[in-house]
Design a protein around this motif. Structure first.
Motif, PDB file in Angstrom:
ATOM      1  N   TRP A 178      58.323  48.886  41.770  1.00  0.00           N
ATOM      2  CA  TRP A 178      57.639  47.581  41.424  1.00  0.00           C
ATOM      3  C   TRP A 178      57.398  46.839  42.726  1.00  0.00           C
ATOM      4  N   ASN A 179      58.398  47.071  43.816  1.00  0.00           N
ATOM      5  CA  ASN A 179      58.143  46.468  45.092  1.00  0.00           C
ATOM      6  C   ASN A 179      56.820  47.134  45.920  1.00  0.00           C
ATOM      7  N   THR A 180      56.623  48.230  45.736  1.00  0.00           N
ATOM      8  CA  THR A 180      55.467  48.933  46.453  1.00  0.00           C
ATOM      9  C   THR A 180      54.242  48.461  45.528  1.00  0.00           C
ATOM     10  N   PHE A 181      54.212  48.435  44.322  1.00  0.00           N
ATOM     11  CA  PHE A 181      53.003  47.653  43.577  1.00  0.00           C
ATOM     12  C   PHE A 181      52.794  46.456  44.071  1.00  0.00           C
ATOM     13  N   LYS A 215      49.278  42.662  47.625  1.00  0.00           N
ATOM     14  CA  LYS A 215      49.041  41.947  48.920  1.00  0.00           C
ATOM     15  C   LYS A 215      48.160  42.434  49.813  1.00  0.00           C
ATOM     16  N   THR A 216      47.906  43.655  49.760  1.00  0.00           N
ATOM     17  CA  THR A 216      47.007  44.602  50.728  1.00  0.00           C
ATOM     18  C   THR A 216      45.537  44.321  50.432  1.00  0.00           C
ATOM     19  N   LEU A 217      45.096  43.952  49.011  1.00  0.00           N
ATOM     20  CA  LEU A 217      43.908  44.003  48.578  1.00  0.00           C
ATOM     21  C   LEU A 217      43.065  42.834  49.189  1.00  0.00           C
ATOM     22  N   ASN A 218      41.777  42.902  49.257  1.00  0.00           N
ATOM     23  CA  ASN A 218      41.013  41.978  49.833  1.00  0.00           C
ATOM     24  C   ASN A 218      40.100  41.124  48.962  1.00  0.00           C
ATOM     25  N   GLN A 275      48.085  37.559  38.090  1.00  0.00           N
ATOM     26  CA  GLN A 275      46.823  37.856  37.840  1.00  0.00           C
ATOM     27  C   GLN A 275      46.376  39.057  37.890  1.00  0.00           C
ATOM     28  N   PHE A 276      47.177  39.940  37.979  1.00  0.00           N
ATOM     29  CA  PHE A 276      46.612  41.331  38.190  1.00  0.00           C
ATOM     30  C   PHE A 276      46.384  41.850  36.847  1.00  0.00           C
TER      31      PHE A 276
END
Length: 180
Positions: free
Chosen positions: A39-42, A47-50, A57-58
């Motif tokens: 879950w933390n990795t996801f 957060k890394t998305l631009n 909201q995913f």
């Protein structure tokens, strides 16, 4: 007044032998630890998305892009159809085909993330992006393509139903030896 201790703090000499034991949190099971880590990795991936995606909201498209992102860390060789070793379970030499995440790993990951989503207030299982139909289709396609690439067709094992006509075989020697 040579003491530099504050009145509300006990000195170190008066505190010796009276350490307060803080209760340790209960040990998490292996599954719970993996679920939390996944879950933390996801969330880190979002957060890394631009631009960074908000947790609230995913949707399933972000889940699919996460699964594709994970392929770069995979350890399962998946041969292309043009590869000379396509369909061979044990290729005789190395090739340049990519390493990907194994289907079983992805399937288990989605199961853990699906549970974590519901635990973190995601709502009902009907709107869980990890349970979306497109995720199931993606996983099915990964399973089938990896099975073909390795030359091992995947067949779901069917549970055999017991019927009245099933015969129990008892060895004759066992019956004879107990009565003599």
């Amino acid at each position: 007044m040579s003491s530099s201790n504050k009145p509300d703090q006990p000195s170190s000499s008066s505190n010796s032998g009276h350490h307060k034991q803080h209760p340790l949190p209960p040990q998490l099971s292996r599954y719970e630890s993996q679920k939390r880590r996944d879950w933390n990795t996801f969330l880190q991936y979002l957060k890394t998305l631009n631009p960074p995606e908000k947790t609230s909201q995913f949707d399933h498209t972000h889940v699919l892009s996460f699964l594709n992102y994970l392929d770069q860390f995979g350890k399962t060789k998946v041969h292309h159809q043009a590869c000379a070793f396509f369909g061979q379970p044990d290729p005789p030499s190395p090739c340049t085909c990519p390493l990907k995440q194994a289907w079983g790993s992805l399937d288990a990951l989605i199961g853990r993330l699906r549970a974590a989503y519901e635990e973190h207030g995601g709502g009902s299982s009907d709107n869980n992006p990890f349970g979306n139909g497109s995720i199931r289709i993606y996983l099915r396609e990964v399973r089938e393509s990896q099975a073909k690439a390795r030359g091992i067709p995947y067949r779901k094992k069917k549970k055999r139903k017991k019927t009245k006509n099933d015969v129990v075989v008892v060895k004759k020697d066992f019956l004879n030896s107990s009565g003599s």
